[in-house]
Design a protein around this motif. Sequence first.
Motif, PDB file in Angstrom:
ATOM      1  N   PRO A  79      44.768 -13.441  34.618  1.00 18.83           N
ATOM      2  CA  PRO A  79      44.536 -13.064  33.222  1.00 18.83           C
ATOM      3  C   PRO A  79      43.158 -13.408  32.684  1.00 18.83           C
TER       4      PRO A  79
ATOM      5  N   ILE B  11      41.973  -2.283  33.031  1.00 18.27           N
ATOM      6  CA  ILE B  11      42.276  -2.877  31.735  1.00 18.27           C
ATOM      7  C   ILE B  11      41.742  -1.951  30.648  1.00 18.27           C
ATOM      8  N   GLY B  34      53.681  -9.526  26.621  1.00 18.78           N
ATOM      9  CA  GLY B  34      52.981  -8.737  27.624  1.00 18.78           C
ATOM     10  C   GLY B  34      53.578  -7.347  27.670  1.00 18.78           C
ATOM     11  N   SER B  36      54.114  -3.703  30.579  1.00 22.39           N
ATOM     12  CA  SER B  36      53.801  -3.040  31.848  1.00 22.39           C
ATOM     13  C   SER B  36      54.200  -1.583  31.718  1.00 22.39           C
ATOM     14  N   GLU B  49      49.866  -4.398  34.773  1.00 24.55           N
ATOM     15  CA  GLU B  49      50.723  -5.318  34.028  1.00 24.55           C
ATOM     16  C   GLU B  49      49.866  -6.239  33.177  1.00 24.55           C
ATOM     17  N   MET B  50      50.246  -6.409  31.938  1.00 26.63           N
ATOM     18  CA  MET B  50      49.558  -7.391  31.099  1.00 26.63           C
ATOM     19  C   MET B  50      50.475  -8.589  30.919  1.00 26.63           C
TER      20      MET B  50
END
Lengths: 205, 95
Positions: A79, B11, B34, B36, B49-50
Motif C-alpha cells: 500500500p 492505481i 478498501g 476490489s 485491489e485497494m
Amino acid sequence: MNLKNLSFYALILFSVIINSCETKVNSLPILGERDFINGDTIYHTIPDFSFINQDSQIVTNETFEGKAYVADFFFIHCPTICPITTKQMLRIYQYFENEDRLGLIAHSIDPVRDTVPALKRYAKNLGAESSKWHFVTGNKRDIYEIADDYFSIVLEDKEAAGGFDHSGRLILIDKNRHIRSFCDGTDPADVGRFLKDIEILLNEK
Amino acid sequence: MDDGSGLQGIIPPLASSDYVRNNQGLLPCIIYQGMSGKIEVNGTTYDSEMLGTPQLTEFEITNIINYINTAWGNDYPVVQHKMVKEALLKCGYNK
C-alpha cells in the motif's frame, strides 16, 4: 634542450592533461566490499540466481548477459512504498525504452500471493514488455537472501503496512555483476540523479 | 502519490477523477474497507485491489475526503462529518 623544444613539449603535455581531465569525471565507482587476494581486487558481485518471470520464463544472470540492469523489490499488495518506487521504475523503463543494453527486474517478496498469473496481470496493466522488465517470483529464501546482495532490506513483518517491511531502493548492476549505483526509489529527485548514473554507465561500455 | 495521478494501469488517479466526483457517497466505506473489482475512471478500466484503512476514525476519513476533494485542482464540495458517519455505520464502522 632549447626554449623552442621546451615550449613544444610543454604544449603537448598541457593538451594531454586537458584531455584526460575531461574523461576522468564520467565514471561510476564499483560499490560494495572488496577483498584483495594475491594482488587482485575482488569486488562485491551479484551471485547466481534463478527466478521465474511473468511469462513463466526462467530468469537468471544470463538473461542480462552483456547488459546493465536495474533491480528492485516489491509486492503487488503493497500500500505504501511500492506504488511510488514502481512509478519511478516505470519512469526509468520509459526513459530507456529503446535502449537494448538496459533491463529491469522487479523481485516479488510475497511469492505466496504474487503468483506468475498475478505478476502477468500486474505487468500487463502497467504496460511493461516482459523481455525488458521482468517481474519475478521464486523460492522465498533465495529472494530474501539475494536482497542482501543488492543492498536491500526485506523482512516479513505483520505490523508493517501490507505485511512486509522493505527499503525502496533501486540498484544499478553492470554487465560484470557489479553494483555501480543505487537510489531511493521514493525520492524522484534521487531517481533523477540515478537516471544520469545509468547514462554514464551505458556510455562507459 | 503526491500529485494525485496514481500509477498508470494499476492505481487510478484522484486528481480530476470522474469516479471521485460521481461517487462521493461511496468514499467513506472505500477508504475504511478498501475495494476490489473493475472500476472505470476517466475512461480507463482498473481491476486491482485497494486495501482498507480500518484504523482510521470517522473524523480522519472526513478530513481525507475533503483533502482529496480540494487538492490537485479538484473543486468538489466539502463533505460533512454527519454524511461520512452515516455511510460508515452501514459498512461495519462501530467506534
